[in-house]
Design an enzyme around this catalytic site. Sequence first.
Site, short mmCIF file in Angstrom:
data_model
loop_
_atom_site.label_atom_id
_atom_site.label_comp_id
_atom_site.label_asym_id
_atom_site.label_seq_id
_atom_site.Cartn_x
_atom_site.Cartn_y
_atom_site.Cartn_z
CE1 TYR A 58 -70.59 -89.65 104.47
CE2 TYR A 58 -71.59 -88.26 102.79
CZ TYR A 58 -70.55 -89.07 103.22
OH TYR A 58 -69.46 -89.26 102.39
CB SER A 156 -66.69 -95.45 97.73
OG SER A 156 -65.95 -94.54 98.50
CG ASN A 157 -63.74 -96.04 101.05
OD1 ASN A 157 -62.80 -95.25 101.19
ND2 ASN A 157 -65.01 -95.67 101.24
CE1 TYR A 204 -61.84 -90.69 101.68
CE2 TYR A 204 -63.04 -91.88 99.98
CZ TYR A 204 -62.22 -91.88 101.09
OH TYR A 204 -61.78 -93.07 101.62
CG PHE A 205 -60.78 -87.03 103.29
CD1 PHE A 205 -62.01 -86.52 103.69
CD2 PHE A 205 -60.32 -88.19 103.88
CE1 PHE A 205 -62.77 -87.18 104.67
CE2 PHE A 205 -61.07 -88.85 104.85
CZ PHE A 205 -62.30 -88.34 105.25
N PRO A 206 -60.22 -83.72 99.57
CG PRO A 206 -61.53 -82.22 98.36
CD PRO A 206 -61.63 -83.44 99.22
CB SER A 209 -57.96 -83.14 107.79
OG SER A 209 -58.49 -84.42 107.57
CE LYS A 215 -57.78 -75.74 109.26
NZ LYS A 215 -59.19 -75.94 109.67
#
Length: 314
Positions: A58, A156-157, A204-206, A209, A215
């Site tokens: 990051y 992770s992953n 992650y990505f709860p 996107s 929305k």
Amino acid sequence: MTDVQIGKSQVYVRSLGLGANAIGGHNLFPNLDEEEGKEIVRTALRNGINLIDTAYIYGEGRSEELIGDVLQEEAFDRNQVIIATKAAHRPEEPNKKDNSPEFLTQAVEEALIRLKTNYLDIFYIHFPDETTPKDEAIRALHQLKEAGKIRAIGVSNFTLEQLKEANAEGYVDVVEDEYSLIHRQAESELFPYLAEHSISFVPYFPLASGLLTGKYTQETTFAKDDIRSKKPDFQGDRFKKIVSAVDQLQPIAASYDATIPQLVLAWYMKNPAVAAVIPGAKQASQVADNAQALDIHLSATDYQAIDQLFAEFK
């Protein structure tokens, strides 16, 4: 509020954390404001969130540096904050992954400098490489844990087979992987293994996107140059089924005087397989909104109702 133990470690976290990829993640997002990034961290800590989840990639260390700056401020006590970071990308070759003991040891030392601390609460191998035996990689992290440099060990992953190899000696405390109401593959094989071996799970990505925020409508379309137009979740019948299920969350959210994102986050926090959920944010106001999910006490009936709305995605 009862904090959740991470694996067999002495690390305890709130069930809602902060994903920090938009804090200094200039290589991931355009036009990030670093002062806003710092305010995102401050807002999380002021609102009862104690887990800050970052990674070397990051901003190639910049996220860690900004978080470290905030933790130097008088208003915050480092010992009350749970810092999780991750590494696997070689700085000189960002597309190459490295899990070697030498790389991981150096990665931890460099993260400590950027975060301006003398220990990391959780350190994850961010991605598997193709060559390092996973038990060998974890053994190196266990040595760092014994030395007091890290408090909990994560991956992770990883595939399930890679996780089993990594956990050969029972040293893995936590797994971070993609999981949401519309991406539920982990429930069938990964979750039973984690439960059997007392390993925690952080998804992650709860909010998928933005798909789980309410929305979008059935009529929403995406231009050909919009990256979403290339993703299966945003195409055809699958997109319409997701939007339809999300729409049905509205009356449940209203009954809690909550927004749909807050309701979805509350669902993860009630999920017995999830230790903590780490939504990201690009604005401090989003963090304050997300933090209100900590006050939602979802009933068992509503938890099951939400689960059933998304049952076809299991």
